[in-house]
Design a protein around this motif. Structure first.
Motif, PDB file in Angstrom:
ATOM      1  N   TYR A  32       0.839  -1.207   0.000  1.00 32.58           N
ATOM      2  CA  TYR A  32       0.000   0.000   0.000  1.00 32.58           C
ATOM      3  C   TYR A  32       0.876   1.260   0.000  1.00 32.58           C
ATOM      4  O   TYR A  32       0.630   2.196  -0.763  1.00 32.58           O
ATOM      5  CB  TYR A  32      -0.907  -0.022   1.229  1.00 32.58           C
TER       6      TYR A  32
ATOM      7  N   GLU B  19       2.428   1.726  -3.312  1.00 33.38           N
ATOM      8  CA  GLU B  19       1.437   2.263  -4.260  1.00 33.38           C
ATOM      9  C   GLU B  19       1.198   3.742  -3.999  1.00 33.38           C
ATOM     10  O   GLU B  19       1.001   4.523  -4.921  1.00 33.38           O
ATOM     11  CB  GLU B  19       0.111   1.497  -4.147  1.00 33.38           C
ATOM     12  N   LEU B  20       1.213   4.112  -2.708  1.00 33.48           N
ATOM     13  CA  LEU B  20       0.992   5.525  -2.361  1.00 33.48           C
ATOM     14  C   LEU B  20       2.147   6.381  -2.883  1.00 33.48           C
ATOM     15  O   LEU B  20       1.921   7.448  -3.463  1.00 33.48           O
ATOM     16  CB  LEU B  20       0.861   5.678  -0.839  1.00 33.48           C
TER      17      LEU B  20
ATOM     18  N   TRP C 248      -4.745  16.728  -3.556  1.00 37.73           N
ATOM     19  CA  TRP C 248      -3.833  15.693  -4.051  1.00 37.73           C
ATOM     20  C   TRP C 248      -3.643  14.567  -3.051  1.00 37.73           C
ATOM     21  O   TRP C 248      -3.463  13.405  -3.437  1.00 37.73           O
ATOM     22  CB  TRP C 248      -2.494  16.313  -4.466  1.00 37.73           C
TER      23      TRP C 248
ATOM     24  N   ARG D  41      -6.523  12.271  -3.439  1.00 39.25           N
ATOM     25  CA  ARG D  41      -6.397  11.558  -4.723  1.00 39.25           C
ATOM     26  C   ARG D  41      -5.385  10.421  -4.631  1.00 39.25           C
ATOM     27  O   ARG D  41      -5.646   9.293  -5.055  1.00 39.25           O
ATOM     28  CB  ARG D  41      -5.931  12.538  -5.816  1.00 39.25           C
ATOM     29  N   CYS D  42      -4.230  10.722  -4.037  1.00 41.52           N
ATOM     30  CA  CYS D  42      -3.164   9.710  -3.981  1.00 41.52           C
ATOM     31  C   CYS D  42      -3.544   8.564  -3.046  1.00 41.52           C
ATOM     32  O   CYS D  42      -3.299   7.395  -3.362  1.00 41.52           O
ATOM     33  CB  CYS D  42      -1.849  10.353  -3.520  1.00 41.52           C
ATOM     34  N   LEU D  43      -4.145   8.893  -1.897  1.00 42.71           N
ATOM     35  CA  LEU D  43      -4.560   7.847  -0.954  1.00 42.71           C
ATOM     36  C   LEU D  43      -5.598   6.935  -1.594  1.00 42.71           C
ATOM     37  O   LEU D  43      -5.561   5.709  -1.463  1.00 42.71           O
ATOM     38  CB  LEU D  43      -5.130   8.479   0.324  1.00 42.71           C
TER      39      LEU D  43
ATOM     40  N   ALA E 138      -6.034   6.443  -4.843  1.00 43.37           N
ATOM     41  CA  ALA E 138      -5.411   5.644  -5.912  1.00 43.37           C
ATOM     42  C   ALA E 138      -4.662   4.452  -5.311  1.00 43.37           C
ATOM     43  O   ALA E 138      -4.738   3.336  -5.838  1.00 43.37           O
ATOM     44  CB  ALA E 138      -4.463   6.513  -6.724  1.00 43.37           C
ATOM     45  N   ALA E 139      -3.970   4.685  -4.202  1.00 43.73           N
ATOM     46  CA  ALA E 139      -3.185   3.605  -3.576  1.00 43.73           C
ATOM     47  C   ALA E 139      -4.103   2.535  -3.012  1.00 43.73           C
ATOM     48  O   ALA E 139      -3.852   1.344  -3.186  1.00 43.73           O
ATOM     49  CB  ALA E 139      -2.294   4.183  -2.483  1.00 43.73           C
ATOM     50  N   SER E 140      -5.189   2.965  -2.350  1.00 48.07           N
ATOM     51  CA  SER E 140      -6.068   1.961  -1.722  1.00 48.07           C
ATOM     52  C   SER E 140      -6.878   1.185  -2.753  1.00 48.07           C
ATOM     53  O   SER E 140      -7.321   0.082  -2.495  1.00 48.07           O
ATOM     54  CB  SER E 140      -6.978   2.611  -0.681  1.00 48.07           C
TER      55      SER E 140
ATOM     56  N   LYS F  42      -5.547   0.105  -5.481  1.00 44.60           N
ATOM     57  CA  LYS F  42      -4.629  -0.929  -5.966  1.00 44.60           C
ATOM     58  C   LYS F  42      -4.269  -1.921  -4.872  1.00 44.60           C
ATOM     59  O   LYS F  42      -3.900  -3.051  -5.161  1.00 44.60           O
ATOM     60  CB  LYS F  42      -3.360  -0.273  -6.511  1.00 44.60           C
ATOM     61  N   GLN F  43      -4.286  -1.480  -3.622  1.00 44.97           N
ATOM     62  CA  GLN F  43      -3.896  -2.376  -2.532  1.00 44.97           C
ATOM     63  C   GLN F  43      -4.794  -2.111  -1.319  1.00 44.97           C
ATOM     64  O   GLN F  43      -4.741  -1.020  -0.744  1.00 44.97           O
ATOM     65  CB  GLN F  43      -2.419  -2.137  -2.179  1.00 44.97           C
ATOM     66  N   GLN F  44      -5.554  -3.117  -0.966  1.00 51.50           N
ATOM     67  CA  GLN F  44      -6.426  -2.983   0.199  1.00 51.50           C
ATOM     68  C   GLN F  44      -5.575  -2.780   1.453  1.00 51.50           C
ATOM     69  O   GLN F  44      -4.537  -3.404   1.599  1.00 51.50           O
ATOM     70  CB  GLN F  44      -7.239  -4.266   0.368  1.00 51.50           C
ATOM     71  N   VAL F  45      -6.039  -1.918   2.320  1.00 51.68           N
ATOM     72  CA  VAL F  45      -5.321  -1.711   3.572  1.00 51.68           C
ATOM     73  C   VAL F  45      -6.334  -1.414   4.675  1.00 51.68           C
ATOM     74  O   VAL F  45      -7.426  -0.892   4.387  1.00 51.68           O
ATOM     75  CB  VAL F  45      -4.285  -0.566   3.435  1.00 51.68           C
TER      76      VAL F  45
ATOM     77  N   ALA G 293      -4.471   3.419   7.048  1.00 48.85           N
ATOM     78  CA  ALA G 293      -4.569   4.482   6.036  1.00 48.85           C
ATOM     79  C   ALA G 293      -4.774   5.834   6.709  1.00 48.85           C
ATOM     80  O   ALA G 293      -4.218   6.855   6.269  1.00 48.85           O
ATOM     81  CB  ALA G 293      -5.716   4.183   5.081  1.00 48.85           C
TER      82      ALA G 293
ATOM     83  N   VAL H  96      -1.477   7.191   7.980  1.00 45.12           N
ATOM     84  CA  VAL H  96      -0.646   7.724   6.885  1.00 45.12           C
ATOM     85  C   VAL H  96      -1.190   9.087   6.452  1.00 45.12           C
ATOM     86  O   VAL H  96      -0.432  10.043   6.238  1.00 45.12           O
ATOM     87  CB  VAL H  96      -0.634   6.744   5.686  1.00 45.12           C
TER      88      VAL H  96
ATOM     89  N   LEU I 171       0.646  12.834   6.403  1.00 46.56           N
ATOM     90  CA  LEU I 171       0.755  13.723   5.239  1.00 46.56           C
ATOM     91  C   LEU I 171       0.110  15.074   5.506  1.00 46.56           C
ATOM     92  O   LEU I 171       0.606  16.113   5.078  1.00 46.56           O
ATOM     93  CB  LEU I 171       0.101  13.077   4.012  1.00 46.56           C
TER      94      LEU I 171
END
Lengths: 783, 74
Positions: free
Chosen positions: A450, A453-454, B5, B8-10, B12-14, B16-19, B24, B27, B31
């Motif tokens: 994750y 990816e971030l 942003w 948007r980025c968080l 996009a990341a989640s 692609k990859q569950q968390v 999250a 994180v 930021l």
């Protein structure tokens, strides 16, 4: 913010008691020879903006750079101070007094400190170093200037966080533990599935407990309790058998093998790494010794290499270092498991039930061997052990287990079964723990993925945002470049993020229609510097309108033609900005006095710097000949030479304005004409063309007085100007006369009445130029 | 309204990859605090990592109170 009014320095670097740079909101050209105080001005601004001076960041400048910032001859009791006054009446100041920590103050201090120094000041060396910089260095320089520095910081922080999550979560250690647990499971259960293991536990549970519990862990716990209860009821003999069985099962072979393997892996990784590092250092040494020509590419090995190869090399090195780190983690885990196994063996060996058996073995070979086992301190072992000591302990363990196995062979089946079942239950518990470990590892892996990816998403954001900004800036850069180099040989000048790299920005151009990935491939040094200047100005133009632009000696590598283009560019593109232009090129300065006119522009000259006590001084009445006179006392040769150079610069401009035609010469000789040649031509043409209005009349007569002054200057220039330039002795009086004559000759072209030059206006007829009031005129058609 | 942003980025990341949402959130907090203003020190980064790992730990059941702890008076 408003424009700069004045910068005052006291005992700051080269400045003595008071040095005032006056701007009054105008753009200013400041001329000064080397060491006269131009850079002190830039340093002072840098301290106001950044709180320190970048080029003084070294071990000799003191904790607060006081050894560099404070004038070496500052009188006791005096204070070092920089004060910037703005046109709106506010100011920003910095005071450097004992204990030398710069103290900022002033109503505009916060605003000035908020300026982006990199977009306010451009020094010559910074242009060259920017173009020469790698893509990664350009990225570091440009990203903050593009306002995207926060995204890069975020990406780096996420990357660092991922490393910390991995370390803190013990990911590598857990992966090692899982491998060991899986190996232990295989030893007891072979390739049985989880379901089959649970069935095995259920079978044991049914045998010893027989109730209706369905949860395997609870079944195991209940069965273990029952087994322990039955073992507690053992006879003395059975207990001895049981202890012997436990000793026989205390196998350290797997742990010892794993430890030796990890030790070998670690040694291999470390040894190979050291060897390679040494090879690189040796290559670097050879590189430094043989350093000449252009063979400067790879800073590590000195070999010329492609970027791709270098990148692959760095990646391979990183992977190898990571492998070494992994090997260390694996070794620590294997050592820990091995120590646990040795401890278990020692414990089984020392069991009270085996006292009789141990005594029976007292005189045997085994007793001698296990003396080593008794003496082994496991806590010491945990700090490290050699392959030899592992072998030795393994041999002892094997002998002990063999003896225990032999003597427990006759144990009753019930004792045997209880021991076996207890062992299966323990192994099952470990297998379930491994499942939990696997779940933890999967969770950590997911978290790491994750974060990766971030980071990728943030870098994608950088690429997306920089793309749109790049389009705007690239358009500005191209426009500025076109003004500096109208020939159009270079097109499509633009910034871009290379697709194969995350942390890189580069400049690309099209050279005569061919795309070039880097300006360094085809552009000359002068062109590269023009490009650097275009990029800086394009970025500076994106600053708020009142932010000044300081250009410190930025045209060094440009020829005269392109310097003229720079002046045009400043007029065309930065007419709404306050620009401070510093130069040590007197010829260019003189040219700029013609090209950049008041009231928008002011021109100032710094006097040659003499001593720390006198400090930085500006020329009061500003003429270039005055500057030459400043050298009369100490260096008359230099003063004469200065006068000749002024004429070399002033006269071609006058000749061009007055339409004087000089015979064409081949090659570069046209550009190498001296001032004398132009003066001779002006005298020849002027005899017919240069006229002055008769007093009290509208009629004109030949300006014979002017021609006489020009001839006097011509004679003296031939006699003294040239020897002066070659270092022959010119005495002070002679140099003074030469300067006066040259100034007088140039002065003839300026009207004493209106103070405008004779080419001020074209009358529009009769091919005649004249001053504003018409007192003097030049009839170029008559030449 | 367009998301900022960080969102948007968080997102996009989640995708692609569950968390775990709690991780999250940690994180995102990093930021939104200083993580996009300055380079965090190793100690600060380690603290965030610890808070993420703590957030992921299963919450243990509250232990039943004994009579003494429940307010028995000596």
């Amino acid at each position: 913010m408003t424009r700069l009014k004045q910068l005052s320095l006291s005992w700051f670097r080269g400045a003595a008691e008071a040095a005032n740079y006056r701007f009054d909101g105008s753009s200013v050209v400041i001329y000064g020879e080397n060491g006269s105080g131009k850079s002190t001005f830039v340093d002072a601004l840098e301290v106001l903006i950044r709180g320190s001076c970048d080029h003084l960041k070294h071990e000799y400048s003191g904790t607060h750079q006081e050894k560099g910032l404070v004038n070496t001859h500052r009188p006791s009791g005096a204070t070092t101070q920089v004060r910037l006054g703005l046109m709106d009446g506010r100011d920003a100041a910095v005071c450097i007094d004992r204990p030398f920590r710069p103290i900022m103050s002033g109503s505009a201090q916060a605003d000035v400190a908020a300026w982006d120094y990199s977009r306010v000041v451009l020094r010559q060396d910074e242009i060259a170093s920017f173009i020469k910089a790698t893509k990664a260095e350009k990225y570091s320089t440009l990203l903050p200037l593009l306002g995207l520095g926060h995204l890069e910081l975020a990406a780096e922080n996420v990357r660092q966080l991922a490393r910390n999550v991995s370390d803190k979560g013990g990911l590598k250690l857990k992966q090692g533990q899982l491998t060991a647990a899986q190996a232990a499971r295989e030893r007891v259960f072979g390739d049985k599935t989880d379901h089959q293991i649970n069935k095995e536990v259920e079978r044991i549970y049914s045998r010893y407990v027989g109730a209706s519990e369905k949860d395997p862990e609870k079944q195991s716990s209940a069965a273990r309790t029952e087994i322990e209860r039955q073992q507690a009821d053992f006879t003395k003999k059975d207990r001895r058998y049981s202890a012997l069985k436990a000793l026989a099962d205390s196998d350290i072979t797997a742990e010892a093998t794993a430890l030796k393997a990890s030790l070998a892996k670690l040694e291999e990784a470390t040894e190979s790494l050291v060897k390679e590092r040494l090879a690189v250092i040796n290559a670097a040494e050879a590189f430094v010794k043989g350093l000449e020509g252009d063979l400067i590419d790879c800073p590590a090995c000195g070999n010329r290499t492609t970027v791709e190869d270098l990148r692959a090399y760095v990646k391979a090195e990183q992977e190898r270092l990571h492998e070494t780190q992994d090997a260390s983690v694996e070794h620590r885990r294997a050592l820990s498991a091995y120590c646990d196994a040795v401890l278990k063996l020692k414990s089984a060996w020392s069991a009270g039930e085996l006292a009789h058996w141990r005594n029976a073995e007292a005189n045997s070979e085994l007793k001698k061997k296990v003396a080593t086992l008794d003496e082994t301190d496991v806590s010491e072992l945990r700090s490290g052990c050699s392959a030899e000591s592992i072998d030795q302990l393994e041999t002892i363990a094997f002998a002990v287990r063999q003896a225990a196995d032999r003597d427990s062979f006759e144990a009753p089946a019930s004792v045997q079964a209880l021991s076996d079942h207890a062992r299966i239950l323990t192994a099952a518990t470990e297998a379930w723990s491994a499942q939990a470990l696997l779940a933890e590892i999967n969770e950590l892996d997911g978290l790491m993925a994750y974060l990766a990816e971030l980071e990728a998403a943030i870098r994608k954001e950088i690429r997306a945002q920089s793309g749109s900004i790049f389009d705007e800036i690239s358009s500005d850069i191209q426009r500025l470049w076109d003004q500096l180099h109208p020939s159009k040989r270079i097109q499509n000048v633009h910034l871009h993020v290379p697709f194969d790299s995350d942390k890189a920005i580069d400049v690309a151009v099209q050279f005569h229609g061919v795309d070039q990935a880097s300006p360094r491939l085809t552009l000359s040094e002068g062109y590269r510097n023009s490009l650097g200047l275009s990029i800086f100005l394009a970025l500076a133009m994106r600053q708020p309108p009142d932010t000044p632009i300081i250009l410190d000696d930025v045209v060094l590598s440009m020829d005269r033609n392109h310097r003229g283009m720079v002046a045009d560019l400043l007029e065309n593109e930065l007419s709404d900005r306050q620009v401070i232009l510093l130069t040590h090129e007197r010829d260019w300065y003189i040219e700029l006095t013609h090209l950049l006119k008041p009231p928008r522009w002011r021109h100032q000259m710094l006097l040659p710097w003499e001593s720390p006590e006198k400090g930085i001084k500006f020329q009061g009445h500003v003429t270039s000949f005055d500057l030459a006179r400043a050298h009369l006392e100490s260096r008359p040769d230099s003063a004469a030479n200065d006068a000749r150079k002024i004429m070399d610069t002033e006269l071609p401009i006058a000749a061009e304005k007055l339409r004087t035609r000089l015979p064409y010469r081949r090659g570069t000789k046209n550009d190498q004409r001296t001032g004398v040649e132009f003066l001779t031509q002006l005298i020849g043409d002027g005899a017919k063309a240069f006229e002055i209005k008769k007093e009290g009349s509208s009629d004109y007569t030949k300006n014979e007085a002017a021609i006489a002054l020009m001839k006097d200057a011509e004679r003296r220039m031939i006699a003294w100007g040239n020897p002066g330039s070659h270092g022959f002795d010119v005495r002070k009086a002679e140099a003074a006369k030469l300067i006066d004559a040259c100034e007088a000759a140039i002065g003839t072209l300026i009207c004493a009445g209106c103070t405008k030059q004779v080419w001020f206006a074209d009358t529009g007829n009769s091919e005649t130029l004249q001053c504003q009031c018409g007192t003097i005129r030049w009839r170029y058609g008559k030449t | 309204m367009e998301a900022d942003w960080i969102t948007r980025c968080l997102s996009a990341a989640s995708k692609k990859q569950q968390v775990d949402p709690r991780a999250a959130r940690c994180v995102e907090d990093m930021l939104r605090a200083d993580g996009a203003c300055r380079k965090l020190s190793p100690a600060e980064s380690a603290r965030v990592a610890t808070s993420i790992l703590d957030a992921l730990k299963p919450k243990s059941e509250p232990e039943p109170q004994t009579g003494d702890e429940a307010g028995a008076v000596e």
